[in-house]
Design an enzyme around this catalytic site. Structure first.
Site, PDB file in Angstrom:
ATOM      1  N   SER A 729       0.801  -1.227   0.000  1.00  0.00           N
ATOM      2  CA  SER A 729       0.000   0.000   0.000  1.00  0.00           C
ATOM      3  C   SER A 729       0.831   1.273   0.000  1.00  0.00           C
ATOM      4  O   SER A 729       0.295   2.362  -0.099  1.00  0.00           O
ATOM      5  CB  SER A 729      -0.940   0.010   1.214  1.00  0.00           C
ATOM      6  OG  SER A 729      -0.197   0.031   2.408  1.00  0.00           O
ATOM      7  N   LYS A 775      -6.607   3.635   8.810  1.00  0.00           N
ATOM      8  CA  LYS A 775      -5.706   4.632   8.233  1.00  0.00           C
ATOM      9  C   LYS A 775      -6.308   6.034   8.300  1.00  0.00           C
ATOM     10  O   LYS A 775      -5.600   7.018   8.550  1.00  0.00           O
ATOM     11  CB  LYS A 775      -5.370   4.252   6.791  1.00  0.00           C
ATOM     12  CG  LYS A 775      -4.529   2.988   6.679  1.00  0.00           C
ATOM     13  CD  LYS A 775      -4.283   2.587   5.236  1.00  0.00           C
ATOM     14  CE  LYS A 775      -3.436   1.320   5.153  1.00  0.00           C
ATOM     15  NZ  LYS A 775      -3.192   0.883   3.775  1.00  0.00           N
TER      16      LYS A 775
END
Length: 824
Positions: A729, A775
């Site tokens: 990611s 996140k």
């Protein structure tokens, strides 16, 4: 102290005079010829001969005053004793320095080697000799005195030595007299401590004439090691010998007293048990005479029969219980099998086969309980209310199986307790962390000693109802080894289609677990085996935002810590502005455990001041926090590091919640080298290579000088190098760091307070990632204002409550061109 007299090697006791003793020959069995010169050397006269035949001894050490029989088989040693008996009544016994190993044959030279012998021995008078069965011969000897070997006159065929007789005398000082008196007293005390000692032994000890006789008497009869006996024999000085004997006597006296205390304790216990047994038998006899005899076994059988009937056992369980009860009737209470069967029946009758609590059907009341115990967690509360609603409409519905997944400290375990309170059910919790034996779940078979049911039935026995809320903590940390796989055993427990007939190995009859509400907790749901994960409804608890932490601290943490430290409301006051300061400056977590510890630290320091009368009350504002908590540990404006080219903020998922992650790129003169550091996994290292390849393939688009890759080395670093990192990611963030460093000739900074996450391909496509909620929470905690996400993650953002996203602006990218336009 030994009660029987000690005999030298090959020696027997008094019974040997009748039956003899077969002892292995220690030589070749041939008698040597004796010369007249040897006979002349042994011209013995008087009681203390100057020359004497020496016989070596191994294990047994002889002392003056001993009178014992010794038995020798045919061989050189016996020949030497017989020769000495023929020349006169005396023979010397001298111990070897190191005992000879028994069982092996030895030459005459090895048997009579003077170098192997000590310099001190004893002189003995041969009183008489007898022939014994088996060819052995017994010599009855009386040891008369200690000798010192001056030199050996002959070594073959026998050892003949010149000897002297050391005097057994010492200077009559006060100290010597005190030693003599102490030794006599210790010997008398020791004889009193030894039970069953023959009377003649005590009489002999009482008639010792002087210190020399006492030392030899003790050395001969005390249980000493060979080395200690040799040392006492070799100690010619009477004063020193008396000191050593006194030390040995005191040591043995302590051991004898300890042994006496142990014997007394054992005797008292035996007497107590015998007395109790005698009294119980008397009571039985009295009751029998009065017609009041009670059969304890019959009472136990009647009680078990009553419980089997009353507890509502299912047909199969009741049948098994009655079969075991019939077995118990024919068994004796003293039989080991009796206790095994009785324990089994007690377990069978104590399990809640039919007992249950009534569920709360008032949805408003249940919701009020959940709201009172926890702030936020709306999704979880909504799911519980839905379960109650279904239960209200369909009372016979099966128990739910939920799994709370989230970082530590978000309230997973306490939420289970609140659910039990809202449902009006009993609560039981046990941890699965580190469990490696499937028998912990399904029990042990009754063939094993100490067998018992597994944790599931143990918990049900504890709560005494069949419909509790059962919390299985840390299900993601189940172990596995040669003893079995507990996660496979859990499949039957957590499957609503199978747990109706859950079979524990100990009980060995089906038990219905379908009414139990199972709630599991996990930190990392990906570590739960897929078959087990498929049986549970996952509810994610990603963590709390600042506002939620502040409310939790006000409503729950502050009152709990204040009460835990014995403070009243007026003694500890935390102003409303204190809570956000603690959260921002002293904690970095998804949950609230560290926040509670910080509040507890403040309360502890205030309690210490109040208890010592330094203050009466404490009204704490933000300006006093460093006094109580120390220097601030975290700073909200960490994003200042992004104000130069080559630095980008990424977003990462961790088992304890989301985190922001800085990515730094730099270059230096070189030859085109490329290095990536920060303890990266293989996938993240590949992401860095993909980013470099993409940038080099599109130099014109970013206005990068082509020569930079030939004349410079590039280095990408992920700070917090001690923390392992992996995953794809960070792809677009690494690419952006390289473009920021090298693009537009001199580089260009990215926008302030911007963070990004997304996987990158060689063609520049941005692929979706996981952990979006965690996140986003990390970005908001760190002060990020703009977030770039893959376009396919837009649906994940839509599922996040809007209050969590407050203050964040989202942009979605399908290709890296979208990222470039947004980032610079």
């Amino acid at each position: 102290m030994s009660e029987s007299e000690t005999t030298p090697d090959g020696a027997g006791d008094a019974s040997d005079e009748l039956v003899g003793e077969v002892v292995e020959d220690d030589g070749d069995g041939k008698k040597p010829e004796v010369s007249s010169e040897d006979t002349g050397l042994l011209s013995i006269s008087g009681e203390m001969p100057a020359n004497v035949i020496v016989v070596p001894v191994d294990e047994t050490i002889l002392f003056p005053g001993m009178t014992i029989p010794v038995v020798y088989p045919p061989g050189p040693t016996r020949d030497a004793v017989e020769f000495a008996a023929g020349q006169g009544p005396f023979v010397a016994f001298v111990p070897r320095k190191t005992p000879r190993e028994s069982g092996g044959e030895a030459t005459r030279e090895a048997l009579f080697n003077p170098d192997d012998l000590m310099g001190v021995g004893v002189l003995a008078r041969i009183v008489k000799s007898l022939h014994m069965p088996g060819g052995n011969r017994s010599f009855f000897i009386a040891v008369t005195s200690r000798i010192v070997v001056q030199r050996y006159l002959r070594t073959q065929p026998y050892l003949i030595a010149r000897v002297t007789y050391p005097p057994d005398q010492a200077q009559e000082t006060k100290e010597f007299k005190a030693l003599w008196r102490a030794a006599k007293g210790s010997l008398a005390d020791l004889l009193k401590e030894i039970p069953g000692l023959p009377e003649g032994f005590s009489i002999a000890a009482a008639n010792l004439e002087g210190p020399a006789q006492l030392t030899d008497f003790v050395a001969a009869h005390l249980d000493l090691k060979r080395e200690e006996r040799v040392e006492l024999l070799a100690t010619v000085d009477l004063d020193q010998r008396l000191r050593k004997v006194l030390e040995a006597l005191n040591r043995e006296l302590e051991l004898a007293r300890l042994a006496g205390r142990i014997r007394e304790e054992i005797r008292q216990k035996i007497e107590k048990s015998q007395r109790e047994y005698y009294l119980r038998e008397q009571i039985k006899a009295i009751r029998k005479e009065l017609g009041e005899e009670v059969d304890q076994k019959q009472l136990a059988l009647q009680e078990l029969e009553k419980r089997i009937t009353e507890r509502g056992l299912p047909e199969e369980a009741a049948k098994r219980a009655h079969e075991e009860l019939k077995r118990l009737e024919v068994l004796s209470p003293e039989s080991p099998e009796y206790n095994v069967v009785r324990s089994y029946l007690e377990w069978m009758t104590e399990l809640p086969w039919a007992a249950e609590t009534a569920d709360v059907t008032d949805l408003r009341k249940a919701k009020a309980v959940l709201e009172a115990d926890h702030y936020g967690l709306d999704e979880v509360k909504e799911r519980i209310i839905e379960f109650l609603a279904v239960r209200k409409l369909k009372p016979d519905t099966k128990g739910a199986i939920l799994c709370f997944s989230g970082p530590p400290g978000v309230g997973k375990t306490s939420l289970g307790q609140s659910i039990a309170r809202a449902l009006g059910r009993k609560f039981f919790r046990f941890s699965l962390g580190g469990m490696r034996d499937e028998a912990e779940i399904k029990g042990h078979r009754r063939t094993y000693i100490g067998a018992m049911p597994g944790k599931i039935l143990q918990g049900l026995r504890t709560v005494a109802v069949r419909n509790p809320v059962f919390m299985l903590d840390e299900i993601d940390k189940l172990g596995q080894d040669w003893r079995g796989d507990p996660s496979s055993a859990m499949l039957e427990v957590l499957d609503p289609a199978q747990n109706v007939n859950f079979l524990d190995h100990y009980v060995d009859v089906p038990f219905d677990l379908s009414r139990v509400m199972f709630i599991c907790t996990a930190n990392i749901k990906t570590q739960i085996p897929p078959p087990l994960l498929d049986r549970m409804e996952i509810i994610d608890l990603p963590g709390y935002i600042l506002e939620e932490k502040v409310e939790i601290a006000k409503r729950y943490l502050y009152p709990r810590q204040r009460e835990a430290h014995g403070l009243r409301k007026d003694q500890l006051v935390l102003r409303p502005t204190v809570y956000p300061k603690i959260v921002d400056g002293w904690t970095r977590e998804a949950g609230v455990r560290d926040l509670e510890r910080r509040i507890g630290r403040v309360a502890r320091k205030v309690a210490a001041q109040v208890a010592s009368d330094k203050i009466r009350t404490a009204n704490i504002g933000p300006d006093k926090l460093e006094k109580y908590l120390g220097p601030r540990q975290f700073f909200a404006d960490e994003l200042h590091r992004t104000l130069r080219p080559g630095v980008v903020v990424g977003l990462a998922w961790t088992p304890v919640g989301g985190e922001i992650m800085f990515i730094e790129a730099t270059r230096m003169p070189g030859k085109g080298g490329f290095k990536v550091t920060g303890q990266l996994g293989e996938v993240m290292s590949e992401s860095a290579q993909i980013a470099l390849s993409y940038v080099r393939a599109h130099l014109d688009r970013f206005e990068i000088d082509p020569d930079v890759f030939d004349k410079s080395d590039l280095h990408i670093h992920f700070p917090a190098g001690a923390t392992p990192k992996d995953g794809p990611s960070a792809g677009i963030a690494i690419t952006t760091a390289l473009v920021s460093l090298l693009g537009w000739k001199k580089g260009r900074k990215i926008r302030p307070r911007l963070a990004m996450t997304g996987e990158m391909t060689l063609r520049g496509e941005v692929l979706p990632i996981g952990g979006v909620r965690e996140k986003c929470l990390a970005a908001r905690r760190a002060g990020v204002r703009t977030v770039i996400l893959p376009a396919e993650n837009k649906r994940n953002v839509a599922e996040i409550p809007k209050h969590i996203l407050k203050g964040l602006q989202f942009h979605y990218a399908s290709t890296y061109d979208d990222v470039r336009k947004l980032a610079f």
